[in-house]
Design an enzyme around this catalytic site. Structure first.
Site, short mmCIF file in Angstrom:
data_model
loop_
_atom_site.label_atom_id
_atom_site.label_comp_id
_atom_site.label_asym_id
_atom_site.label_seq_id
_atom_site.Cartn_x
_atom_site.Cartn_y
_atom_site.Cartn_z
CG HIS A 277 48.19 83.79 -2.76
ND1 HIS A 277 46.65 84.42 -2.68
CD2 HIS A 277 48.51 84.78 -3.33
CE1 HIS A 277 46.24 85.74 -2.90
NE2 HIS A 277 47.58 85.96 -3.53
CB VAL B 151 48.82 92.91 -21.78
CG1 VAL B 151 48.07 93.97 -22.56
CG2 VAL B 151 48.60 91.80 -22.30
CE1 TYR C 192 39.64 82.57 4.33
CE2 TYR C 192 39.18 85.11 5.10
CZ TYR C 192 39.80 84.07 4.17
OH TYR C 192 40.69 84.39 3.30
CB THR D 261 8.78 106.30 -19.57
OG1 THR D 261 8.69 105.21 -18.34
CG2 THR D 261 7.47 107.06 -19.67
CG ASP E 14 10.83 99.00 -16.49
OD1 ASP E 14 12.12 99.35 -16.19
OD2 ASP E 14 9.95 99.32 -15.82
CG LEU F 259 5.48 118.87 -12.89
CD1 LEU F 259 4.99 119.94 -11.85
CD2 LEU F 259 4.56 119.31 -14.27
CB VAL G 249 38.25 81.23 -5.77
CG1 VAL G 249 38.11 79.74 -5.89
CG2 VAL G 249 39.72 81.63 -5.93
CB VAL H 98 38.67 85.25 -14.25
CG1 VAL H 98 37.47 85.77 -14.99
CG2 VAL H 98 38.14 85.42 -12.83
CG HIS I 182 42.39 89.00 2.80
ND1 HIS I 182 41.98 88.80 4.13
CD2 HIS I 182 41.94 87.97 2.26
CE1 HIS I 182 41.39 87.90 4.29
NE2 HIS I 182 41.31 87.21 3.19
CB THR J 260 44.14 82.24 -9.21
OG1 THR J 260 43.09 83.17 -9.74
CG2 THR J 260 43.61 80.86 -9.19
#
Ligand code: FAD
Length: 827
Positions: A45, A172, A257, A552, A550, A656, A360, A12, A223, A43
């Site tokens: 792996h 960081v 999968y 009101t 939108d 109301l 990914v 990313v 996972h 990313t």
């Protein structure tokens, strides 16, 4: 140009740096704690399966861009960073086979080539499959494998060559802010100035969020992924050791999968228990310690969690009975309360953006959207499904995020009905009428934490009085789920007598202060400086002239406006605009306050609504006493109420509004007074049907930020007489001229089939659009569907809606179908 600091050089962050370069922005620094060639995040792996199928149009578009971009990223080996092996989702149950048709529909709706194929064809495409298990499959020929690490390295090189600075091995540790804006990123002793900070820290996101006080609602979860030893039938098939030629494979019935990996099979599992990860206990490695086998995002394999999965795998792919599990790991990635990504600018701190919980599959697409957000203030692709600010406060707590994200992990491959509510946690937010609704046997669905009655079992008592012509035809099994024939009773009563609808969960804010009118005037398409008592339906646009919401807006008094808005995304926007306004107008001020939870709203609608009101209020609420789209303060049996002459169902009546403390009493007073007029409480199902009969668009479903007013049928909300400038005004004409699609109303010719939304629509036999909202219209006695279609489609044309592989003929009609002259509403 502003200094952009990106945290994280996974797929990313790296793509964001590259996309900024593509848009001409190079004043960028990327900070990464790991080594640049293998940072050690998700990313590093990722097995890289890219399946486009997604109920979200935007997520599908992001996947398509990922495929296109990775294909174009060619390395020194002369090959791109994507293997177009195709995608195959197989069914081993009848219910799944049915569902694959629905999934194929999503693909076709959003321009992806997909076909449901027979079992024999699945076996041709993936010969290892057990012929006795497979009933059929969904084949998406352009899907395949992302070579995520390779693609990421290539965009890093490209960005570096364009002048982007990357600092790896740098953690960081803090983010500095001043006056509500980010100013710098701190890495231990080092300080890097920043105008914009984008956290692309993946599952570390919550830690970065803490540095600026922005909650990041994601949960890091383990996972499992494992490899078989070489399979005899794969010997010599793939040239590359990690290569693949056969399609990527999803076995959703088993929560598993697969992909080829040279002569082995890689296996991913969602079948195990959720494995939440505590970021504080995560191993920290020095950059030099990170290897393919050892990285912070990879935990030790727990074979006991894989035993049943391995058995299921060998049953599906019997060839693997001759193999063992060679190795595996528990990789860490992010899950969120609704399964979507987190993208956008923080509500709390200007200049702090995130792009996290991104697969990914969607990463380059989302990176491009964020680059557009940063450089132009808006993304071409609608971001509502992944907007960071879409969650309510109660949905960003640690407990809520943990419980719902784990549930999403468990249910990731389940067949889920679009109306199916989560089971836990429930009763998180309840309106002041909750106890009354329970007494009436409300069937609740859940939205943004709120319990929302879908219909009331109490109204079943009226079924035998329902006039024959109001009864709806029987439905198929799928559209019959979360549906009740009681909705017909509720629509009938609303149209012929009077009903009360709980509108409390619809968000509202107060905008106050001497600058309130002036700020709103600059943000909306209507005149906001009309006299107190006036109400306007108006649009928020971005500078490209696209609709961002939108709303009101009621001018309650000189310096007090109440706006009915769509979501927390609107709150974030209005808050930020108020901050900007206050900074730019030192003598003035404006403040935005979310009053949803402190107030309630009842929609009292129907031809007998005036009779009910006359019994409980001495205020003049006749048509002259309070005209359509006007508001005033009234008293109902001594309860102070803000009444607005509005109706989403297209009947005479009022919204109301009362404060929460007196609301239950208001409900009781109205319900009791209404008894002699046959009052009922009505739920969302009847409401939605009547809304569509009346042609009222729902933002986020029918209309998104990809649309402009004219094509959405909302041109009336842009007031030609408004001379004042407002955001998007200058772009409107050219934006409208460039539009190629229109939102159209369809009725389904067989008179009985009810679709649910997201189905593809065929024009001249070719998928050319998609359904947004749909319902059976009890008053018009037809199934209704709204759909985006090419502008060339005309009223009277015949089109086809694909529903579970069947084609339903539908007619394009002018809308609204109900009361087009507005006689009922205007009284
Ligand atoms: P990351 O790659 O984790 O990058 C974040 C970076 O931020 C890291 O490099 C990290 O070091 C850095 N960082 C964090 N904190 C700091 C800090 N304080 N200072 C400096 N740097 C910091 N997705 C798919 O689409 N298809 C798949 O088949 C697939 N399979 C998967 C299988 C497994 C086992 C797992 C775990 C994930 C899978 N995913 C898949 C998901 C996918 O891998 C991730 O969603 C994706 O890689 C996230 O990319 P990212 O850039 O956001 O995060």
């Amino acid at each position: 140009s502003p200094r952009v600091v990106i945290i994280g050089a996974g797929i990313v962050g790296a793509n964001l740096a590259d996309e900024l370069v593509q848009l001409g922005h190079t004043n960028t620094l990327v900070i990464e704690q790991g080594p640049l060639n293998l940072p050690g995040g998700s990313t590093s792996h990722a097995p890289g399966l890219v399946f486009s199928s997604n109920p979200s149009k935007s997520m599908t578009a992001f996947a398509q861009y990922t495929i296109e971009k990775l294909t174009s990223l060619v390395g020194a080996d002369g090959r791109g960073s994507f293997l177009p092996v195709g995608g195959l989702e197989i069914a081993t149950t009848e219910a799944r086979l049915q569902d694959l048709h629905r999934r194929a529909g999503w693909n076709r709706s959003y321009g992806v080539q997909a076909e449901v194929i027979e079992a024999a064809d699945c076996l041709k495409k993936f010969p290892m499959l057990n012929p006795e298990k497979v009933l059929g499959g969904l084949f998406t020929k352009n899907d395949g494998l992302a070579l995520a690490s390779k693609g990421t390295s290539l965009v890093i090189e490209r960005a570096q060559a364009a002048g982007v600075e990357f600092r790896d091995g740098t953690v960081v540790t803090d983010i500095e802010q001043s006056g509500g804006k980010v100013t710098a990123v701190i890495c231990g002793e080092d300080r890097f100035e920043a105008d914009i900070v984008v956290s692309c820290a993946g599952f570390w996101g919550p830690n970065i969020g803490k540095m600026v006080g922005t909650p990041i609602p994601l949960l890091p979860l383990g996972h499992q992924f494992a490899w078989s030893t070489p399979a005899p039938s794969l010997a010599g098939i793939n040239e590359q050791p990690a290569g693949a030629t056969r399609p990527i494979l999803r076995y959703q019935d088993g929560d598993l999968y697969y992909r080829e990996w040279g002569d082995r099979i890689g296996i991913g599992s969602y079948a195990h228990r959720p494995m939440p990860v505590d970021l504080d206990t995560l191993a920290r490695y020095a950059p030099s310690e990170i290897t393919e086998e050892r990285m912070p995002s990879s935990l030790a394999f727990t074979p006991e969690d894989f035993a049943a999965e391995w058995e299921a795998t060998q049953e599906l792919l019997p060839d693997l009975r001759n193999t063992q599990i060679q190795r595996g790991f528990n990789g860490i990635f992010s899950f969120t309360p609704d399964g979507g990504s987190l993208v956008g600018e923080s509500r709390e701190v200007d200049g702090f953006f995130v792009a996290e919980a991104v697969w990914v599959t969607h990463a380059p697409g989302i990176a491009r959207a964020v680059a557009q957000l940063i450089t132009s203030g808006q993304s071409e692709t609608d971001l509502s499904d992944c907007d960071l600010n879409r969650f309510e406060d109660v949905q960003t707590t640690k407990e809520y995020v943990s419980e719902t994200s784990q549930q999403n992990f468990v249910e990731i491959y389940d067949i889920r009905h679009p109306l199916e509510p989560r089971l836990k946690p429930r009763n998180v937010r309840t309106s002041p009428f909750f106890a009354r609704q329970q007494e009436l046997g409300a069937f609740f669905l859940e939205g943004t934490g709120w319990e929302r009655p879908h219909w009331y079992q109490a109204n079943a008592a009226l079924l035998d009085q329902l006039p024959q012509e109001w009864a709806a035809p029987a439905r198929d099994q799928w559209s019959n789920m979360f549906h009740s024939p009681i909705a017909a009773v509720e629509a009938w009563k609303t149209r012929t007598a009077v009903a009360m609808f709980d509108m409390t969960p619809l968000k509202r804010v107060e905008i106050t202060g001497p600058g309130a009118g002036q700020m709103l005037q600059g943000l909306t398409t209507a005149n906001m400086l009309r006299a107190p008592g006036m109400v306007s339906y108006t649009l928020l646009l971005n500078s490209a002239g696209s609709i961002t919401s939108d709303i009101t807006v009621a001018r309650i008094s000189e310096q007090l406006y109440q706006a009915g808005i769509n979501s927390n995304v609107d709150v974030a926007y209005l808050d930020r605009e108020a901050r900007k306004f206050n900074e730019a107008n030192p003598g003035q001020w404006v403040s935005v306050r979310d009053i949803t939870a402190g107030t309630s709203c009842i929609g009292l609608w129907g031809p007998l609504a005036p009779e009910v009101m006359a019994k409980v209020s001495e205020d003049d609420l006749s048509n002259d006493g309070l005209k359509y789209f006007r508001t005033k303060q009234i008293s109902i049996a001594g309860i102070p109420v803000t009444a607005m002459r509005l109706s989403y169902v297209g009947e005479f009546g009022w919204e109301l509004y009362a404060s929460a403390d007196v609301s239950a009493r208001l409900w009781d007073v109205l319900f009791e007074a209404g008894q002699e007029h046959g009052i009922i409480a009505g739920g969302r199902e009847a409401f939605n049907s009547m809304r569509l009969e009346k042609g009222f668009r729902s933002f986020g479903t029918d209309v998104t930020t990809e649309h402009e007013p004219e094509q959405a049928g909302l041109g009336f909300a842009v007031k030609a007489a408004k001379t004042a400038d407002f955001v998007g005004k200058d772009a409107l004409a050219s934006r409208a001229a460039a539009a190629t699609t229109r939102l159209r109303c369809l009725t389904i010719d067989d008179g009985t089939s009810v679709v649910l939304g997201k189905e593809p629509v065929y024009v001249d036999g070719v998928p050319a659009g998609y359904v947004t909202s749909a319902a059976y219209g009890y008053t018009v006695r037809k199934p209704i569907a709204y759909a985006w279609l090419p502008s060339s489609v005309e009223t009277g044309d015949s089109v086809q809606i694909e529903y579970f592989g069947r084609l339903l003929t539908a007619s394009v009609v002018d809308d609204p179908l109900y009361d087009p002259q507005m006689d009922r509403l205007r009284g």
